[in-house]
Design a protein around this motif. Structure first.
Motif, PDB file in Angstrom:
ATOM      1  N   ILE A  40       0.838  -1.211   0.000  1.00  0.00           N
ATOM      2  CA  ILE A  40       0.000   0.000   0.000  1.00  0.00           C
ATOM      3  C   ILE A  40       0.866   1.251   0.000  1.00  0.00           C
ATOM      4  O   ILE A  40       0.573   2.222  -0.696  1.00  0.00           O
ATOM      5  N   ASP A  41       1.962   1.234   0.751  1.00  0.00           N
ATOM      6  CA  ASP A  41       2.855   2.391   0.766  1.00  0.00           C
ATOM      7  C   ASP A  41       3.399   2.676  -0.624  1.00  0.00           C
ATOM      8  O   ASP A  41       3.513   3.843  -1.030  1.00  0.00           O
ATOM      9  N   ILE A  65       0.642   4.338  -2.697  1.00  0.00           N
ATOM     10  CA  ILE A  65       0.477   5.738  -2.300  1.00  0.00           C
ATOM     11  C   ILE A  65       1.590   6.592  -2.882  1.00  0.00           C
ATOM     12  O   ILE A  65       1.355   7.696  -3.391  1.00  0.00           O
ATOM     13  N   THR A  72       0.940   7.497  -6.482  1.00  0.00           N
ATOM     14  CA  THR A  72      -0.217   8.354  -6.745  1.00  0.00           C
ATOM     15  C   THR A  72       0.157   9.807  -6.495  1.00  0.00           C
ATOM     16  O   THR A  72       0.822  10.118  -5.505  1.00  0.00           O
ATOM     17  N   GLN A  98      -8.283  -1.507  -5.343  1.00  0.00           N
ATOM     18  CA  GLN A  98      -7.843  -0.469  -4.430  1.00  0.00           C
ATOM     19  C   GLN A  98      -7.800   0.865  -5.176  1.00  0.00           C
ATOM     20  O   GLN A  98      -7.469   0.904  -6.361  1.00  0.00           O
ATOM     21  N   ILE A 157      -6.668   5.197  -4.713  1.00  0.00           N
ATOM     22  CA  ILE A 157      -6.019   6.257  -3.939  1.00  0.00           C
ATOM     23  C   ILE A 157      -6.291   7.578  -4.641  1.00  0.00           C
ATOM     24  O   ILE A 157      -6.215   7.666  -5.872  1.00  0.00           O
ATOM     25  N   TRP A 210      -4.257  11.849  -0.327  1.00  0.00           N
ATOM     26  CA  TRP A 210      -3.774  10.466  -0.336  1.00  0.00           C
ATOM     27  C   TRP A 210      -4.642   9.545   0.522  1.00  0.00           C
ATOM     28  O   TRP A 210      -4.181   8.843   1.404  1.00  0.00           O
ATOM     29  N   THR A 211      -5.934   9.577   0.192  1.00  0.00           N
ATOM     30  CA  THR A 211      -6.894   8.698   0.864  1.00  0.00           C
ATOM     31  C   THR A 211      -6.931   7.343   0.170  1.00  0.00           C
ATOM     32  O   THR A 211      -7.088   7.269  -1.048  1.00  0.00           O
ATOM     33  N   TYR A 212      -6.805   6.285   0.952  1.00  0.00           N
ATOM     34  CA  TYR A 212      -6.833   4.912   0.433  1.00  0.00           C
ATOM     35  C   TYR A 212      -8.211   4.306   0.680  1.00  0.00           C
ATOM     36  O   TYR A 212      -8.740   4.387   1.800  1.00  0.00           O
ATOM     37  N   THR A 213      -8.803   3.721  -0.351  1.00  0.00           N
ATOM     38  CA  THR A 213     -10.053   2.981  -0.200  1.00  0.00           C
ATOM     39  C   THR A 213      -9.933   1.668  -0.953  1.00  0.00           C
ATOM     40  O   THR A 213      -9.069   1.500  -1.814  1.00  0.00           O
ATOM     41  N   ARG A 214     -10.812   0.761  -0.641  1.00  0.00           N
ATOM     42  CA  ARG A 214     -10.812  -0.520  -1.359  1.00  0.00           C
ATOM     43  C   ARG A 214     -12.242  -1.001  -1.527  1.00  0.00           C
ATOM     44  O   ARG A 214     -13.153  -0.608  -0.795  1.00  0.00           O
ATOM     45  N   ASN A 255     -10.845  12.287  -6.396  1.00  0.00           N
ATOM     46  CA  ASN A 255     -10.290  11.001  -6.822  1.00  0.00           C
ATOM     47  C   ASN A 255     -10.100  10.949  -8.335  1.00  0.00           C
ATOM     48  O   ASN A 255      -9.391  10.071  -8.843  1.00  0.00           O
TER      49      ASN A 255
END
Length: 201
Positions: A2-3, A6, A9, A120, A122, A130-134, A170
């Motif tokens: 995930i890092d 991010i 992005t 996923q 971002i 830098w919001t992460y969603t899935r 987004n």
């Protein structure tokens, strides 16, 4: 992983205060696509056209690993290399990037994902950087047509329907497969129904 996603992005910001998201392609992908031969050395960012549709200067900003706010020292002026407004796609080039931002690869197999697969996203909804969603893939829509409220021009492209939460900000950001490959660029949602969102394949 995930890092790394991010770090790949970016925020795409115009000098007239509009903003969206984008994704950095890794150097192997840029070479495979012939981008360096065609456009010269540099780094390449994919986004959607409606993020960069207004004629103005644009900059790309990378994630600040020490803080979740924008780092004004990591701003890179961007050149818009090309657009396909009919599919709402655009392509940018920058001359520098942070060492930690390696970029991501495009999904290249014929069927890189299936209905029900985890995905996923971002991006920067409502300037929540830098919001992460899935979520998961709901369906694939071939030659899907849509338009934006402020533009009556119809667009058409293959899209991925997903229930992954996305919002304004987004737009242009990556929809990643569960293994971290770029499946598409998040572009729009159905304003009348929750959890019906679309990425351009």
């Amino acid at each position: 992983i995930i890092d790394e996603l991010i770090d790949s992005t970016v925020a795409v910001i115009g000098n007239d205060a509009n903003f969206g998201s984008g994704v950095l392609l890794d150097s192997f992908e840029a070479e495979r696509l012939g981008l360096i031969d065609r456009f010269g050395s540099g780094y390449f960012v994919a986004t959607v056209d409606h993020v960069v549709s207004t004629e103005q200067e644009y900059a790309v900003i990378f994630y600040n690993q020490d803080d979740d706010e924008l780092d004004e020292n990591e701003i890179e002026l961007a050149t818009v290399l090309g657009k396909d407004p009919s599919k709402d796609l655009a392509f940018l080039k920058i001359n520098r990037k942070p060492d930690f931002a390696k970029g991501s690869k495009l999904a290249r197999t014929k069927n890189p994902a299936a209905i029900g697969d985890d995905v996923q996203a971002i991006g920067h909804p409502n300037e929540m950087w830098w919001t992460y969603t899935r979520g998961y893939i709901s369906q694939f829509r071939k030659n899907y047509e849509w338009f934006y409220d402020d533009d009556t021009k119809t667009m058409q492209a293959d899209v991925i329907q997903t229930q992954t939460p996305i919002s304004p900000g987004n737009s242009g950001g990556p929809l990643f497969s569960k293994t971290g490959d770029i499946l598409g660029l998040n572009a729009f949602g159905d304003p009348e129904f929750q959890s019906i969102n679309f990425a351009i394949a």
